[in-house]
Design a protein around this motif. Structure first.
Motif, mmCIF file in Angstrom:
data_model
loop_
_atom_site.group_PDB
_atom_site.id
_atom_site.type_symbol
_atom_site.label_atom_id
_atom_site.label_comp_id
_atom_site.label_asym_id
_atom_site.label_seq_id
_atom_site.Cartn_x
_atom_site.Cartn_y
_atom_site.Cartn_z
ATOM 1 N N TRP A 349 21.053 -37.335 27.787
ATOM 2 C CA TRP A 349 21.899 -36.171 27.523
ATOM 3 C C TRP A 349 22.732 -36.365 26.264
ATOM 4 O O TRP A 349 22.891 -35.446 25.454
ATOM 5 C CB TRP A 349 22.808 -35.889 28.718
ATOM 6 N N LEU A 350 23.294 -37.570 26.063
ATOM 7 C CA LEU A 350 24.084 -37.824 24.865
ATOM 8 C C LEU A 350 23.219 -37.774 23.618
ATOM 9 O O LEU A 350 23.651 -37.294 22.567
ATOM 10 C CB LEU A 350 24.789 -39.182 24.957
ATOM 11 N N ALA A 351 22.008 -38.275 23.721
ATOM 12 C CA ALA A 351 21.096 -38.186 22.574
ATOM 13 C C ALA A 351 20.800 -36.725 22.241
ATOM 14 O O ALA A 351 20.764 -36.324 21.076
ATOM 15 C CB ALA A 351 19.806 -38.937 22.882
ATOM 16 N N ARG A 352 20.623 -35.925 23.276
ATOM 17 C CA ARG A 352 20.329 -34.512 23.073
ATOM 18 C C ARG A 352 21.525 -33.755 22.505
ATOM 19 O O ARG A 352 21.381 -32.885 21.645
ATOM 20 C CB ARG A 352 19.891 -33.893 24.402
ATOM 21 N N SER A 353 22.715 -34.078 22.998
ATOM 22 C CA SER A 353 23.912 -33.343 22.579
ATOM 23 C C SER A 353 24.438 -33.784 21.219
ATOM 24 O O SER A 353 25.262 -33.093 20.615
ATOM 25 C CB SER A 353 25.021 -33.508 23.621
ATOM 26 N N GLY A 354 24.009 -34.948 20.741
ATOM 27 C CA GLY A 354 24.473 -35.431 19.448
ATOM 28 C C GLY A 354 25.802 -36.149 19.492
ATOM 29 O O GLY A 354 26.409 -36.389 18.441
ATOM 30 N N MET A 355 26.266 -36.537 20.684
ATOM 31 C CA MET A 355 27.549 -37.220 20.775
ATOM 32 C C MET A 355 27.498 -38.672 20.300
ATOM 33 O O MET A 355 28.528 -39.289 20.065
ATOM 34 C CB MET A 355 28.077 -37.177 22.214
ATOM 35 N N VAL A 356 26.319 -39.225 20.180
ATOM 36 C CA VAL A 356 26.146 -40.532 19.538
ATOM 37 C C VAL A 356 25.378 -40.287 18.247
ATOM 38 O O VAL A 356 24.320 -39.662 18.259
ATOM 39 C CB VAL A 356 25.387 -41.524 20.438
ATOM 40 N N THR A 357 25.947 -40.748 17.146
ATOM 41 C CA THR A 357 25.325 -40.508 15.849
ATOM 42 C C THR A 357 25.321 -41.796 15.034
ATOM 43 O O THR A 357 25.912 -42.794 15.440
ATOM 44 C CB THR A 357 26.075 -39.372 15.104
ATOM 45 N N GLU A 358 24.675 -41.780 13.906
ATOM 46 C CA GLU A 358 24.558 -42.976 13.063
ATOM 47 C C GLU A 358 25.128 -42.692 11.680
ATOM 48 O O GLU A 358 24.901 -41.614 11.117
ATOM 49 C CB GLU A 358 23.093 -43.397 12.946
ATOM 50 N N ILE A 359 25.887 -43.648 11.154
ATOM 51 C CA ILE A 359 26.446 -43.520 9.815
ATOM 52 C C ILE A 359 26.082 -44.748 8.997
ATOM 53 O O ILE A 359 25.638 -45.766 9.534
ATOM 54 C CB ILE A 359 27.980 -43.360 9.852
ATOM 55 N N ASP A 360 26.279 -44.638 7.703
ATOM 56 C CA ASP A 360 26.043 -45.772 6.802
ATOM 57 C C ASP A 360 27.313 -46.611 6.694
ATOM 58 O O ASP A 360 28.422 -46.083 6.593
ATOM 59 C CB ASP A 360 25.645 -45.270 5.413
ATOM 60 N N HIS A 361 27.143 -47.919 6.707
ATOM 61 C CA HIS A 361 28.236 -48.861 6.525
ATOM 62 C C HIS A 361 27.730 -49.977 5.634
ATOM 63 O O HIS A 361 26.518 -50.228 5.564
ATOM 64 C CB HIS A 361 28.701 -49.413 7.885
ATOM 65 N N ALA A 362 28.628 -50.644 4.942
ATOM 66 C CA ALA A 362 28.227 -51.722 4.045
ATOM 67 C C ALA A 362 27.412 -52.795 4.748
ATOM 68 O O ALA A 362 26.553 -53.447 4.137
ATOM 69 C CB ALA A 362 29.466 -52.346 3.401
ATOM 70 N N SER A 363 27.654 -52.987 6.046
ATOM 71 C CA SER A 363 26.933 -54.005 6.808
ATOM 72 C C SER A 363 25.580 -53.501 7.317
ATOM 73 O O SER A 363 24.800 -54.274 7.862
ATOM 74 C CB SER A 363 27.779 -54.474 7.994
ATOM 75 N N GLY A 364 25.317 -52.197 7.162
ATOM 76 C CA GLY A 364 24.074 -51.617 7.646
ATOM 77 C C GLY A 364 24.355 -50.383 8.485
ATOM 78 O O GLY A 364 25.508 -49.970 8.653
ATOM 79 N N PRO A 365 23.314 -49.763 9.029
ATOM 80 C CA PRO A 365 23.518 -48.571 9.862
ATOM 81 C C PRO A 365 24.432 -48.881 11.058
ATOM 82 O O PRO A 365 24.357 -49.951 11.649
ATOM 83 C CB PRO A 365 22.105 -48.210 10.325
ATOM 84 N N MET A 366 25.304 -47.933 11.386
ATOM 85 C CA MET A 366 26.247 -48.119 12.478
ATOM 86 C C MET A 366 26.206 -46.891 13.382
ATOM 87 O O MET A 366 26.282 -45.761 12.907
ATOM 88 C CB MET A 366 27.660 -48.306 11.942
ATOM 89 N N ARG A 367 26.072 -47.125 14.670
ATOM 90 C CA ARG A 367 26.117 -46.031 15.642
ATOM 91 C C ARG A 367 27.561 -45.805 16.060
ATOM 92 O O ARG A 367 28.284 -46.749 16.392
ATOM 93 C CB ARG A 367 25.250 -46.351 16.854
ATOM 94 N N VAL A 368 27.982 -44.548 16.012
ATOM 95 C CA VAL A 368 29.352 -44.195 16.353
ATOM 96 C C VAL A 368 29.348 -42.964 17.264
ATOM 97 O O VAL A 368 28.323 -42.299 17.422
ATOM 98 C CB VAL A 368 30.211 -43.896 15.096
ATOM 99 N N LEU A 369 30.506 -42.684 17.838
ATOM 100 C CA LEU A 369 30.661 -41.481 18.637
ATOM 101 C C LEU A 369 30.995 -40.307 17.719
ATOM 102 O O LEU A 369 31.871 -40.417 16.854
ATOM 103 C CB LEU A 369 31.769 -41.668 19.663
ATOM 104 N N ALA A 370 30.312 -39.203 17.902
ATOM 105 C CA ALA A 370 30.605 -38.006 17.132
ATOM 106 C C ALA A 370 31.903 -37.376 17.638
ATOM 107 O O ALA A 370 32.330 -37.619 18.762
ATOM 108 C CB ALA A 370 29.456 -37.007 17.255
#
Length: 415
Positions: A349-370
């Motif tokens: 459900w969270l994947a579908r709703s988009g409440m967990v998303t991915e952003i760019d960070h100097a250390s690499g991709p980071m998953r965060v809460l939308a």
């Protein structure tokens, strides 16, 4: 007549053009300004040179020097300038930045805003429309904060944290099983509620300041916010001397059935608060006959006979796994599986709703809460929290400080 929808493609956010300077650290204050930043405000963290916001050192997961997953949690979409507010040159730079801002927020100890020049008495002469929003543990020493003491606040200088507020405001006496030790809420919910109140207070004062040209001080404190969350149990006690205490299985103090129920492989939470939901719940369990049982006819009857009702209900719910009951009753009766943290965050459900998303960070991709707020049906954009002082040079240049002077300020430890 409704507002015409503007197709901005998220290029124009509701708070675009608003600037907030924030002297903030750790959780409560940064959580509140996170909402302002993600809604489009230019939120500039004023951080002490060297270490910056204390949450940068928040373990156990570090992302290089002065950065951590804890810090990233509360500081997406912001900018950072290092500035020593205890130095006269630092105050001069700060005042020049205040002249460009709509508000200054802080979550300093209650006695610190006056000492650091963060209140309206100090900043009103710099910019009459500036809003000064304060979040502290027990409040500042202001005339309206302690009516019984003529304005004197003996706790203004006290440090304070979320769990202390939960303890003093009675949360621990309301949480957990009746025979268990006092139990805190699983997260720092008072920090987050108070941060949200800080954001609300800041926006309210900015709206007024833009209309009148006059700013003001706005205050919220952790203990007041915690007490305010007592809501209807507080009124029950204040008006009827009723202390709800703790109930078995996290049961609602009045509505039945509204509590944890055992299943074959775990737990289910049902909240059949309304009669229609109680009736559907009984039907889905194959216990329709209970609707006519005088012990369970009304909510008051069910409350008086809760133990007998739950025994009959669990004789059925324990015959099937939790997933079976969710599939059977989801959308018909208010029910939820009792998930672990991992199960909650890995939920489809969270994947579908988009409440967990991915952003760019100097250390690499980071998953965060939308951000939970949608604008025109879309999630707000997220970007990584700033490195310490990442925007110092640009902001100094903006207020007319050239590279040579900036270098001298850095050498002196002012920035």
């Amino acid at each position: 007549m409704g507002r015409a929808r503007i197709d901005t493609g998220m290029t124009h956010l509701p708070l675009s053009g608003m600037r907030i300077l924030s002297v903030e650290q750790y959780g409560a204050g940064p959580y509140g300004t996170l909402f302002l930043a993600q809604l489009g405000a230019d939120v500039i963290k004023i951080e002490p040179p060297g270490k910056g916001d204390s949450s940068r050192a928040g373990g156990p997961y570090y992302l290089g020097e002065n950065d951590s997953l804890f810090y990233q949690t509360f500081n997406l979409n912001k900018r950072s300038i290092t500035l020593d507010l205890k130095h006269p040159a630092g105050q001069d730079i700060f005042h020049r930045l205040v002249a460009t801002a709509d508000a200054v927020t802080n979550n300093a100890r209650g006695d610190q805003p006056a000492l650091l020049g963060l209140d309206y008495a100090a900043l009103g002469p710099v910019k009459p429309s500036i809003v000064c929003a304060h979040l502290s543990a027990y409040g500042r020493d202001t005339p309206g904060s302690m009516a019984a003491n003529g304005g004197a606040n003996p706790r203004a200088a006290w440090p304070g944290y979320d769990y202390l507020m939960q303890a003093e405001a009675g949360f621990l006496s309301l949480t957990g099983e009746p025979d268990a030790p006092p139990t805190r809420f699983g997260l720092s919910i008072i920090d987050y509620m108070t941060g949200s109140m800080l954001a609300t207070a800041t926006l309210a004062a900015i709206i007024d300041a833009r209309a009148t040209g006059i700013g003001r001080d706005m205050d919220v404190c952790l203990l007041d916010a915690a007490v305010h969350q007592l809501t209807y149990p507080a009124l029950w006690y204040l008006n009827r001397s009723h202390d709800i205490g703790r109930t078995e299985r996290s049961a609602h103090p009045a509505a039945v059935p509204s509590q944890l129920l055992r299943t074959q492989d775990g737990w289910l939470f049902v909240m059949a608060q309304l009669e229609k939901f109680w009736e559907r719940f009984a039907d889905e369990l194959g216990l329709s006959a209970l609707k006519a049982d005088p012990r369970f006819h009304t909510n008051a009857d069910r409350h008086a006979n809760r133990a007998a009702l739950i025994a009959l209900v669990e004789a059925v719910t324990t015959t099937r796994p939790t997933a079976h009951w969710i599939d059977r009753m989801g959308g018909k009766v208010p029910v939820a599986a009792v998930n672990s943290l991992g199960q909650a965050l890995d939920s489809p459900w969270l994947a579908r709703s988009g409440m967990v998303t991915e952003i760019d960070h100097a250390s690499g991709p980071m998953r965060v809460l939308a951000n939970p707020i949608l604008v025109d049906g879309e999630r707000l954009p997220s970007s990584a929290a700033p490195q310490l002082g990442a925007d110092t040079a640009a902001l100094l240049a903006e207020i007319g400080i050239d590279a040579a002077e900036a270098a001298a300020l850095k050498a002196a430890g002012t920035v």
